[in-house]
Design a protein around this motif. Structure first.
Motif, PDB file in Angstrom:
ATOM      1  N   TYR A   1      14.504   0.627 -13.798  1.00  0.00           N
ATOM      2  CA  TYR A   1      13.636   1.682 -13.278  1.00  0.00           C
ATOM      3  C   TYR A   1      13.624   1.594 -11.757  1.00  0.00           C
ATOM      4  N   LEU A   2      13.318   2.735 -11.123  1.00  0.00           N
ATOM      5  CA  LEU A   2      13.273   2.758  -9.668  1.00  0.00           C
ATOM      6  C   LEU A   2      11.835   3.006  -9.212  1.00  0.00           C
ATOM      7  N   LEU A   3      11.335   2.141  -8.316  1.00  0.00           N
ATOM      8  CA  LEU A   3       9.973   2.250  -7.789  1.00  0.00           C
ATOM      9  C   LEU A   3      10.056   2.782  -6.366  1.00  0.00           C
ATOM     10  N   PRO A   4       9.599   4.014  -6.110  1.00  0.00           N
ATOM     11  CA  PRO A   4       9.676   4.553  -4.752  1.00  0.00           C
ATOM     12  C   PRO A   4       8.919   3.648  -3.780  1.00  0.00           C
ATOM     13  N   THR A   5       9.543   3.341  -2.661  1.00  0.00           N
ATOM     14  CA  THR A   5       8.952   2.426  -1.683  1.00  0.00           C
ATOM     15  C   THR A   5       9.308   2.955  -0.297  1.00  0.00           C
TER      16      THR A   5
ATOM     17  N   LYS B   1      10.929  -1.454   6.355  1.00  0.00           N
ATOM     18  CA  LYS B   1      11.130  -1.991   7.706  1.00  0.00           C
ATOM     19  C   LYS B   1      10.958  -0.932   8.790  1.00  0.00           C
ATOM     20  N   LEU B   2      11.020   0.372   8.394  1.00  0.00           N
ATOM     21  CA  LEU B   2      10.794   1.416   9.391  1.00  0.00           C
ATOM     22  C   LEU B   2       9.390   1.988   9.248  1.00  0.00           C
ATOM     23  N   SER B   3       8.581   1.296   8.434  1.00  0.00           N
ATOM     24  CA  SER B   3       7.212   1.763   8.202  1.00  0.00           C
ATOM     25  C   SER B   3       6.254   0.822   8.919  1.00  0.00           C
ATOM     26  N   ALA B   4       5.043   1.281   9.140  1.00  0.00           N
ATOM     27  CA  ALA B   4       4.042   0.398   9.734  1.00  0.00           C
ATOM     28  C   ALA B   4       3.196  -0.263   8.651  1.00  0.00           C
ATOM     29  N   ASN B   5       3.322   0.200   7.423  1.00  0.00           N
ATOM     30  CA  ASN B   5       2.501  -0.333   6.336  1.00  0.00           C
ATOM     31  C   ASN B   5       3.335  -1.199   5.393  1.00  0.00           C
ATOM     32  N   LEU B   6       2.626  -2.058   4.665  1.00  0.00           N
ATOM     33  CA  LEU B   6       3.254  -2.804   3.578  1.00  0.00           C
ATOM     34  C   LEU B   6       2.844  -2.141   2.273  1.00  0.00           C
ATOM     35  N   THR B   7       3.777  -2.038   1.353  1.00  0.00           N
ATOM     36  CA  THR B   7       3.479  -1.439   0.067  1.00  0.00           C
ATOM     37  C   THR B   7       3.494  -2.521  -1.005  1.00  0.00           C
ATOM     38  N   ILE B   8       2.443  -2.554  -1.808  1.00  0.00           N
ATOM     39  CA  ILE B   8       2.385  -3.547  -2.878  1.00  0.00           C
ATOM     40  C   ILE B   8       2.348  -2.820  -4.212  1.00  0.00           C
TER      41      ILE B   8
ATOM     42  N   LYS C   1      11.162   7.810   1.295  1.00  0.00           N
ATOM     43  CA  LYS C   1      11.060   6.630   0.443  1.00  0.00           C
ATOM     44  C   LYS C   1      12.427   6.281  -0.125  1.00  0.00           C
ATOM     45  N   ASP C   2      12.699   4.973  -0.145  1.00  0.00           N
ATOM     46  CA  ASP C   2      13.838   4.470  -0.912  1.00  0.00           C
ATOM     47  C   ASP C   2      13.260   3.826  -2.167  1.00  0.00           C
ATOM     48  N   PHE C   3      13.982   2.873  -2.720  1.00  0.00           N
ATOM     49  CA  PHE C   3      13.500   2.327  -3.996  1.00  0.00           C
ATOM     50  C   PHE C   3      13.450   0.806  -4.009  1.00  0.00           C
TER      51      PHE C   3
END
Lengths: 659, 197
Positions: free
Chosen positions: A323-327, A348-355, A263-265
């Motif tokens: 603040y940093l939100l892990p994504t 962009k290297l994931s298959a899912n979208l995070t909301i 995860k980045d942020f």
């Protein structure tokens, strides 16, 4: 009568089933635009106007293009960061200062993300901003003249990519750096990057009356790459969200070394808090050097001023501001829905979208539930802020826009498609292929509280076989979707300039009434203006000669000039006396080492000519202005240095001289 | 006695003064490539742009066929205001003299002066459309081989090359006509008032 209704009902059923069949099949693209009257929906009849303006970034052309929707017709390429010989932008004396930077004159840039000014979270159509990526700059384009009227350079920044997005009332246009760099710049080993390089997030205020930009402060963040950003709106107004990658702080072979963290942020910045901190004297004044270039519509000239100081803010000194939100997986797009509640991270290297949820984020901050910190900046727990996931909608998600009807649309680069999904339930509603490898997408007003959810433009990175080939380099491709129904329907495919990154769209009715037709001659304050043929003259000052010239259908005044000598530097200050819509004139001199001038009614522009030989040299009007355009021409006589040919000029053989 | 007639005649005498505030006549040129039209408003003391810069643009267009510029000054611009002012004063004097036959006389005098004014307007239009610069860049001929003229219509619409020229009265003229009509009304009402007393 009854029979007629039956027939209509039957037809409607047939049409409907045909259309739905069409939608479920990828072959629909080949089924032809005539099915489901798609061609008709993109057709704007001769003489009719488009419903929307779209400002599509020119990418590596450095410019901003203006297309109509739904027709996909190109109306103008607005020169912004690159010289444009057609319009003399960056060539004439008046606009050369627009391209001045702390590195000197830079004739090119890579333009990325246009964004239209907003009031109360809705498009107000006053200006469009766009970022220059390579030599970090933000430009402002005035939407009455469709001309670039201001460019501000950003110090401490490199690869100005997470830019240029505006806050809800255009309080700020915000710009983040892609590259982290030593701040201030200094000679140091590259492999000491980690912990030493900084990423600057710049907040540029916009004067509500004139739109003048001022770099208010820069937040010096840890040395990540800041990729994209978007403003909070509504309930989240006052916050700004930046996606980051390379939180590994790699400095070489980033394709591997920046892709290791799970995860980045997304960095959430409470800019109101920092604004207040700076207003109360917080932050550090740092010596620096950057250009601020302003074009004045009265003098028709730009001036470039070098600024020497910037306020930098260490986020650790403003508790509660960042603040940093892990994504997951190197998020690219970072998009906020119209309500301001959802922050969509496209790993962009994931298959899912995070909301992420803004409400949940506030609660986590309130409860001080932190997973740790990065260089002292609190990291929130992924589970605490994450609201939902769109599961496996496609491959390589990049950007998301919203239609204002509870739906979101995300582009998938690797699987070349646009996917429509529902906010709140996170279910996928529809998907359509694009041709090929879509990057950004745009819905007019899609980055505001009130989107106009009728059309969607997908901007692709790869064109291949979509159009008739033009050698190794082919045009760029965009696709227009009608999104007014449940299913997206591709209704048009059109080429675009450069490599379009983002675009910004707005209803034409919001801009058309404000579009300028002419510049008023009586308001022209150019120092070398000639407001009538009587004011036309030639003035020698040592080796410099100033020609005060006028143009009107279909002649120049003066059109014969004698007394120019070898070694002179001749400035042609040319005023278009016309006061009629769409009557520009152009001018160019044989062998001039510069572009033509293309001068709008009431405007003055200047080109420089240094004669290369004795003789009589012609100049002419370069814009077909009238039935006697081919007669619109003149001569300049060049004599040897020190010649006794007197300085004189004429129109129609009534000679004037400089004595 | 004859209060109503007197009042109407005062109104009749005052209405022409509106010409000092409102334009008298308008000539508009329409062509597809001029979606906003080009127009000039004729006042008693000037010819003015209908929209900013219209006259400059009419002049620019007309110079190709050798037409003169729209004059910035004409003798009429000095005479017309005096005539209109004098007629108003005369009308007021007549109203207070309260002789209804003079109302009719005022109307007839104004009608004659109006006709002279229209004739003068026609003469100017004729000259404007016929007296062309011999060095004109473009010289069109009619079917008989004579030089084409570009005279705008006195009143009504006419096609001139690629333009439709429209020449119609404006608000000032309508108020003038109303004033003149009122003098006739005053004459009629005065007669009724006389017979009823």
């Amino acid at each position: 009568m009854k029979n007629k209704n039956l027939i209509i009902a039957a037809l409607a059923i047939v049409t409907f089933s045909f259309a739905s069949c069409d939608n479920s099949s990828n072959k629909s693209d080949n089924a032809g635009a005539l099915s489901g009257n798609m061609a008709e929906r993109a057709y704007v009849a001769p003489g009719e106007h488009d419903e929307f303006y779209s400002f599509i970034s020119g990418g590596f052309s450095g410019q901003l293009s203006v297309y109509g929707l739904p027709s996909g017709r190109l109306f103008k390429v607005i020169p912004v960061f690159s010289q444009d010989a057609e319009k003399a932008y960056g060539y004439n004396e008046e606009t050369k200062p627009m391209l001045n930077t702390s590195y000197g004159f830079v004739p090119w840039d890579d333009s990325h993300h246009p964004d239209i000014s907003q009031t109360a979270g809705e498009l107000d159509g006053r200006w469009v901003f766009i970022n220059g990526n390579n030599t970090p700059r933000i430009a402002k384009i005035d939407l009455t003249t469709f001309e670039t009227t201001e460019i501000i350079e950003l110090p401490n920044s490199a690869g100005n990519h997470s830019s240029s997005f505006v806050t809800e009332n255009t309080e700020y246009v915000v710009a983040g750096t892609r590259f982290s760099v030593p701040v201030p710049q200094r000679d140091m080993p590259i492999d000491e990057y980690k912990g030493n390089f900084k990423g600057a997030l710049s907040f540029i205020s916009v004067d509500p009356e004139e739109g003048h930009m001022n770099l208010e402060f820069q937040i010096l963040m840890p040395g990540f790459n800041y990729d994209l950003s978007h403003p909070g709106r509504g309930k989240s107004h006052g916050w700004f969200f930046f996606s980051t990658y390379n939180t590994e702080e790699g400095h070489t072979l980033l394709e591997v070394n920046a892709s290791q963290n799970d995860k980045d942020f997304i960095a959430a910045v409470n800019w109101k808090k920092i604004e207040e901190y700076v207003k109360n004297g917080g932050g550090k004044k740092m010596p620096t050097n950057y250009a601020h270039n302003v074009y004045d519509e009265k003098t028709h000239m730009a001036t470039s001023t070098m600024k020497k100081e910037v306020v930098v803010v260490d986020p650790l000194e403003v508790p509660g501001a960042v603040y940093l939100l892990p994504t997951p997986k190197s998020p690219h797009g970072c998009d906020v829905d119209p309500s301001g509640e959802y922050i969509v991270g496209s790993g962009k290297l994931s298959a899912n979208l995070t909301i992420h949820s803004f409400t949940k984020m506030l609660a986590a901050i309130e409860n001080e539930k932190f997973a740790g910190d990065a260089y002292g900046i609190p990291i929130l727990n992924f589970e605490d802020v994450m609201e939902g996931t769109v599961v496996q909608p496609g491959l390589g998600p990049l950007h998301t826009e919203f239609d204002g009807k509870g739906n979101a649309y995300t582009t998938f680069f690797i699987s070349s498609e646009v996917v429509k999904w529902k906010l709140g339930t996170w279910e996928v509603l529809d998907r359509k292929p694009t041709y090929y490898s879509v990057g950004h997408l745009m819905i007019p007003g899609g980055n505001s509280r009130a989107p106009f959810g009728k059309y969607l433009v997908a901007m692709n990175k790869i064109t291949k076989d979509r159009y008739i080939p033009t050698g190794p380099e082919v045009t760029q491709s965009a696709q227009l979707f009608d999104i007014s129904g449940d299913k997206m329907e591709m209704i048009l495919d059109f080429p675009t300039i450069g490599e379009p990154h983002y675009a910004a769209g707005i209803p034409a009715d919001l801009l058309k009434p404000n579009s300028r037709k002419i510049f008023k001659l009586e308001e022209n304050e150019h120092p070398f203006v000639a407001k009538s043929e009587k004011e036309a003259k030639v003035v020698r000052d040592g080796n410099t000669v100033h020609v005060y010239m006028t143009m009107i259908r279909s002649h120049f005044a003066p059109d014969n000039i004698e007394g120019i000598q070898m070694g002179d530097k001749v400035y042609f200050h040319v005023t278009n006396l016309e006061q009629d819509y769409d009557v520009p004139h152009g001018i160019s001199m044989i062998g001039a080492n510069t572009s033509e001038l293309l001068i709008m009614p009431g405007q003055t522009e200047t080109f420089t000519w240094e004669p290369k030989g004795e003789g009589v040299w012609p100049f002419y009007c370069t814009d077909f202005c009238s039935a006697l355009h081919q007669e619109m021409q003149g001569y300049v006589r060049v004599s040897p240095k020190g010649s006794d040919v007197s300085m004189k000029w004429t129109l129609d053989d009534e000679w004037y001289d400089s004595e | 006695m004859k209060i109503k007639a007197k009042f109407i005649m005062i109104l009749a005498a005052l209405l022409p003064l509106s010409l000092f505030f409102l334009p008298l006549w308008n000539i508009t040129l329409e062509a597809p490539q001029y979606p906003d039209d080009l127009g000039m408003d004729i006042w008693i003391n000037k010819i003015a742009d209908h929209e900013p810069n219209d006259i400059q643009n009419i002049n620019l267009m007309n110079h190709y066929v050798g037409m003169k510029n729209i004059p910035e000054h004409m003798a009429e611009f000095d005479i017309f205001p005096i005539v209109v002012g004098a007629m108003s004063v005369l009308g007021l004097v007549i109203a207070f003299l309260n002789k209804r036959k003079l109302y009719l006389a005022w109307f007839i005098l104004f009608a004659i002066l109006g006709a002279i004014g229209m004739y003068d307007f026609y003469l100017w239009e004729y000259d404007y459309g016929h007296d062309l610069n011999e060095h004109a860049a473009i010289k069109f001929l009619d079917a008989e081989g004579n030089p084409l003229d570009y005279q705008p219509p006195l009143i009504g619409n006419a096609t001139i090359l690629n333009f439709v020229a429209k020449s119609w009265p404006m608000s000032g003229a309508y108020l003038l006509f109303t004033g003149m009509f009122f003098s006739v009304v005053a004459f009629v009402v005065g007669k009724k008032e006389e017979t009823s007393t």
